[in-house]
Motif scaffolding. Structure first.
Motif, PDB file in Angstrom:
ATOM      1  N   GLN A 134       0.829  -1.205   0.000  1.00 54.25           N
ATOM      2  CA  GLN A 134       0.000   0.000   0.000  1.00 54.25           C
ATOM      3  C   GLN A 134       0.865   1.257   0.000  1.00 54.25           C
ATOM      4  O   GLN A 134       0.597   2.197  -0.741  1.00 54.25           O
ATOM      5  CB  GLN A 134      -0.935  -0.009   1.214  1.00 54.25           C
ATOM      6  CG  GLN A 134      -2.063  -1.014   1.119  1.00 54.25           C
ATOM      7  CD  GLN A 134      -2.900  -1.068   2.383  1.00 54.25           C
ATOM      8  OE1 GLN A 134      -2.489  -0.572   3.452  1.00 54.25           O
ATOM      9  NE2 GLN A 134      -4.068  -1.681   2.300  1.00 54.25           N
ATOM     10  N   GLN A 135       1.901   1.280   0.830  1.00 54.31           N
ATOM     11  CA  GLN A 135       2.792   2.439   0.846  1.00 54.31           C
ATOM     12  C   GLN A 135       3.459   2.624  -0.512  1.00 54.31           C
ATOM     13  O   GLN A 135       3.584   3.750  -1.010  1.00 54.31           O
ATOM     14  CB  GLN A 135       3.865   2.294   1.924  1.00 54.31           C
ATOM     15  CG  GLN A 135       4.866   3.455   1.924  1.00 54.31           C
ATOM     16  CD  GLN A 135       6.064   3.213   2.819  1.00 54.31           C
ATOM     17  OE1 GLN A 135       5.960   2.525   3.829  1.00 54.31           O
ATOM     18  NE2 GLN A 135       7.213   3.765   2.459  1.00 54.31           N
ATOM     19  N   HIS A 136       3.894   1.537  -1.122  1.00 52.26           N
ATOM     20  CA  HIS A 136       4.572   1.598  -2.416  1.00 52.26           C
ATOM     21  C   HIS A 136       3.673   2.255  -3.462  1.00 52.26           C
ATOM     22  O   HIS A 136       4.126   3.129  -4.221  1.00 52.26           O
ATOM     23  CB  HIS A 136       4.954   0.188  -2.859  1.00 52.26           C
ATOM     24  CG  HIS A 136       5.578   0.115  -4.211  1.00 52.26           C
ATOM     25  ND1 HIS A 136       6.911   0.391  -4.427  1.00 52.26           N
ATOM     26  CD2 HIS A 136       5.054  -0.182  -5.435  1.00 52.26           C
ATOM     27  CE1 HIS A 136       7.193   0.257  -5.711  1.00 52.26           C
ATOM     28  NE2 HIS A 136       6.076  -0.096  -6.341  1.00 52.26           N
ATOM     29  N   VAL A 137       2.409   1.853  -3.494  1.00 51.47           N
ATOM     30  CA  VAL A 137       1.481   2.404  -4.490  1.00 51.47           C
ATOM     31  C   VAL A 137       1.154   3.860  -4.178  1.00 51.47           C
ATOM     32  O   VAL A 137       1.169   4.722  -5.066  1.00 51.47           O
ATOM     33  CB  VAL A 137       0.193   1.550  -4.539  1.00 51.47           C
ATOM     34  CG1 VAL A 137      -0.846   2.194  -5.452  1.00 51.47           C
ATOM     35  CG2 VAL A 137       0.514   0.138  -5.008  1.00 51.47           C
ATOM     36  N   GLU A 138       0.859   4.163  -2.923  1.00 44.75           N
ATOM     37  CA  GLU A 138       0.487   5.527  -2.540  1.00 44.75           C
ATOM     38  C   GLU A 138       1.631   6.514  -2.751  1.00 44.75           C
ATOM     39  O   GLU A 138       1.411   7.658  -3.136  1.00 44.75           O
ATOM     40  CB  GLU A 138       0.031   5.546  -1.082  1.00 44.75           C
ATOM     41  CG  GLU A 138      -1.270   4.792  -0.838  1.00 44.75           C
ATOM     42  CD  GLU A 138      -1.574   4.625   0.630  1.00 44.75           C
ATOM     43  OE1 GLU A 138      -0.719   5.059   1.470  1.00 44.75           O
ATOM     44  OE2 GLU A 138      -2.628   4.055   0.970  1.00 44.75           O
ATOM     45  N   GLN A 139       2.861   6.064  -2.514  1.00 47.57           N
ATOM     46  CA  GLN A 139       4.012   6.959  -2.623  1.00 47.57           C
ATOM     47  C   GLN A 139       4.515   7.067  -4.060  1.00 47.57           C
ATOM     48  O   GLN A 139       5.285   7.974  -4.382  1.00 47.57           O
ATOM     49  CB  GLN A 139       5.130   6.467  -1.696  1.00 47.57           C
ATOM     50  CG  GLN A 139       6.119   7.545  -1.296  1.00 47.57           C
ATOM     51  CD  GLN A 139       6.964   7.119  -0.105  1.00 47.57           C
ATOM     52  OE1 GLN A 139       6.732   6.079   0.502  1.00 47.57           O
ATOM     53  NE2 GLN A 139       7.945   7.938   0.251  1.00 47.57           N
ATOM     54  N   GLY A 140       4.096   6.151  -4.931  1.00 45.87           N
ATOM     55  CA  GLY A 140       4.538   6.177  -6.319  1.00 45.87           C
ATOM     56  C   GLY A 140       6.017   5.903  -6.479  1.00 45.87           C
ATOM     57  O   GLY A 140       6.682   6.485  -7.349  1.00 45.87           O
ATOM     58  N   ALA A 141       6.555   4.977  -5.700  1.00 48.54           N
ATOM     59  CA  ALA A 141       7.991   4.683  -5.732  1.00 48.54           C
ATOM     60  C   ALA A 141       8.309   3.687  -6.843  1.00 48.54           C
ATOM     61  O   ALA A 141       7.455   2.904  -7.276  1.00 48.54           O
ATOM     62  CB  ALA A 141       8.435   4.115  -4.387  1.00 48.54           C
ATOM     63  N   ASP A 142       9.554   3.728  -7.312  1.00 49.02           N
ATOM     64  CA  ASP A 142      10.035   2.699  -8.229  1.00 49.02           C
ATOM     65  C   ASP A 142      10.330   1.408  -7.483  1.00 49.02           C
ATOM     66  O   ASP A 142      10.108   0.312  -8.002  1.00 49.02           O
ATOM     67  CB  ASP A 142      11.306   3.187  -8.940  1.00 49.02           C
ATOM     68  CG  ASP A 142      11.032   4.352  -9.872  1.00 49.02           C
ATOM     69  OD1 ASP A 142       9.920   4.425 -10.431  1.00 49.02           O
ATOM     70  OD2 ASP A 142      11.938   5.205 -10.020  1.00 49.02           O
ATOM     71  N   VAL A 143      10.862   1.540  -6.280  1.00 47.78           N
ATOM     72  CA  VAL A 143      11.118   0.397  -5.419  1.00 47.78           C
ATOM     73  C   VAL A 143      10.912   0.835  -3.979  1.00 47.78           C
ATOM     74  O   VAL A 143      11.226   1.966  -3.603  1.00 47.78           O
ATOM     75  CB  VAL A 143      12.555  -0.158  -5.607  1.00 47.78           C
ATOM     76  CG1 VAL A 143      13.600   0.905  -5.293  1.00 47.78           C
ATOM     77  CG2 VAL A 143      12.786  -1.392  -4.738  1.00 47.78           C
ATOM     78  N   THR A 144      10.348  -0.059  -3.179  1.00 43.62           N
ATOM     79  CA  THR A 144      10.208   0.192  -1.746  1.00 43.62           C
ATOM     80  C   THR A 144      11.012  -0.872  -1.011  1.00 43.62           C
ATOM     81  O   THR A 144      10.868  -2.074  -1.294  1.00 43.62           O
ATOM     82  CB  THR A 144       8.733   0.152  -1.318  1.00 43.62           C
ATOM     83  OG1 THR A 144       8.017   1.165  -2.018  1.00 43.62           O
ATOM     84  CG2 THR A 144       8.597   0.393   0.176  1.00 43.62           C
ATOM     85  N   VAL A 145      11.843  -0.428  -0.084  1.00 37.03           N
ATOM     86  CA  VAL A 145      12.747  -1.305   0.644  1.00 37.03           C
ATOM     87  C   VAL A 145      12.296  -1.375   2.101  1.00 37.03           C
ATOM     88  O   VAL A 145      12.148  -0.338   2.753  1.00 37.03           O
ATOM     89  CB  VAL A 145      14.205  -0.793   0.575  1.00 37.03           C
ATOM     90  CG1 VAL A 145      15.143  -1.735   1.314  1.00 37.03           C
ATOM     91  CG2 VAL A 145      14.634  -0.607  -0.871  1.00 37.03           C
ATOM     92  N   SER A 146      12.067  -2.573   2.600  1.00 41.43           N
ATOM     93  CA  SER A 146      11.697  -2.730   4.003  1.00 41.43           C
ATOM     94  C   SER A 146      12.944  -2.577   4.871  1.00 41.43           C
ATOM     95  O   SER A 146      13.978  -3.208   4.603  1.00 41.43           O
ATOM     96  CB  SER A 146      11.060  -4.094   4.246  1.00 41.43           C
ATOM     97  OG  SER A 146      10.671  -4.226   5.604  1.00 41.43           O
TER      98      SER A 146
END
Length: 430
Positions: A134-146
């Protein structure tokens, strides 16, 4: 789709990974390490899963086939095991984590997921990947790293990210000598957990670009992520935002268990009255292969020869025969013989511990036989002494039934029957 990278050797676990990959190492009484990443995916609602294997994969593949074959194609689900098979080149196996995904691009494209969650299959934790997605989509990131917040001194052994106030990653450093702090907590650093979320089409583009780079090691942590930090939009996701905790868990739990000491400690922690990881959480179960075995059995009740387990986890199929286990973890089918004593022991499946053996702060691999500590003659002598002590104590006790009926002893030989069962004390009817 979840893509689990489970080909790691785990050489620091020494003999435990001589015949199996690190993700296939047993953990917690009946599970394997890889079960945690897979269970997180299933519990997060992900029904398309692939597992890439490489190093000594037979034990892992057999476990996956037995325990994870419930995902059905007719329900729009899938579970694929992807061993290294030279799909791209006849000269190379998986060259790195990124190459392991690249060599299976055709399978990913056939499944056509919109997003893909890349997971390391060798860590112990509970996490809801949906919150990270959800954060990845809302933030519009290319990659999200935990990322997980750790003390700066401990962060020297991890890949560390530097972030701004909006959680965008500004730098990625592998095992830095001076880890960057978090803006709101300068005493802590954000360590990468090896969990990444991509839009599938974007990931495929990056994998093809990386595959054509002769200077790349084809690894996510060393190549793909640092490149996207410099040339794309990389976001950090705080583990505490998606860590799954029951009412009995008070702090986010994540363990690498990459060394014998860390592995032993993480298993023994589960024997605490309130353990840091709750395996009894029915809202977030850890799925695994359930071997069909009888219940655990405890036999003998003589002083010094009593089958007992205190502050311990005992799996099905175990036999505690006149032995004692304290703060220990016994996997399936362990057999403890008379007068053996365990304290702080982690025994993997089918271990056999001989009479009189003493095991303290140990990890014993699967199917190992610990020889008796003394001869059978000495064992019989101890058994006779224990039996004599019991008879002496019985002779001085009130002559009443040995069960909860508490009736005075009747004439010898008449017998006392409850529910149709004859009750005896020291071989004599009461």
């Amino acid at each position: 789709m979840a893509f689990v990278l489970a080909g790691g050797r785990g050489s620091r676990l020494m003999e435990l990974t001589d015949r199996r990959a690190k993700p296939a190492v047993f953990f917690g009484g009946k599970s394997r390490i890889v079960d945690f990443a897979l269970s997180n995916a299933i519990n997060s609602g992900i029904r398309r899963v692939a597992v890439a294997t490489q190093y000594k994969a037979h034990s892992l593949i057999r476990h996956l086939q037995r325990g994870w074959n419930f995902l059905r194609h007719e329900r729009n689900e899938s579970f694929d095991i992807l061993p290294a098979s030279q799909r791209v080149s006849e000269q190379s196996w998986y060259l790195g984590t990124a190459d392991a995904v690249f060599q299976n691009i055709d399978i990913i494209e056939d499944l056509a997921p919109r997003h893909i969650v890349l997971l390391a299959g060798d860590h112990i934790y509970k996490m809801d990947y949906e919150r990270m997605l959800q954060q990845h989509v809302e933030q519009g990131a290319d990659v999200t790293v935990s990322c997980m917040a750790v003390p700066r001194e401990e962060a020297k052994g991890f890949g560390v990210v530097a972030v701004d106030s909006q959680a965008w990653i500004t730098d990625f450093v592998e095992k830095p000598t001076d880890p960057p702090g978090i803006p709101d907590r300068p005493d802590l650093s954000l360590a990468s957990m090896g969990i990444y979320v991509f839009e599938t089409r974007f990931l495929i583009e990056q994998l093809k670009r990386d595959a054509g780079d002769p200077d790349s090691t084809h690894d996510f942590g060393k190549d793909i992520i640092p490149y996207l930090v410099k040339h794309g939009r990389a976001a950090a996701h705080r583990f505490e935002r998606s860590c799954v905790r029951s009412s009995q868990e008070f702090t986010p739990y994540w363990r690498d268990v990459g060394t014998i000491d860390a592995y032993w400690e993480a298993n023994i922690d589960l024997t605490d009255i309130v353990p840091p990881l709750d395996l009894f959480d029915r809202d977030w179960p850890i799925w695994t292969y359930g071997e069909v075995v009888p219940p655990a059995k405890f036999v003998h009740d003589l002083e010094g020869r009593r089958g007992e387990a205190i502050s311990s986890l005992v799996s099905g199929g175990c036999i505690i025969s006149g032995a004692s286990a304290r703060k220990s973890l016994l996997f399936t089918g362990v057999h403890l013989h008379s007068f053996a004593k365990l304290e702080g022991a982690v025994l993997l499946p089918r271990v056999d511990v001989g009479q009189g053996a003493r095991l303290t702060r140990v990890v014993v691999d699967r199917s190992v036989r610990i020889p008796p500590a003394w001869s059978w003659a000495r064992t019989r002598s101890r058994m006779r002494a224990a039996s004599a002590a019991r008879r002496k104590a019985s002779a001085s006790s009130p002559r009443r039934c040995s069960t909860n009926c508490h009736e005075p002893r009747r004439a010898q030989g008449s017998g006392c029957r409850l529910g149709g069962v004859s009750l005896y004390q020291d071989g004599r009817p009461c």
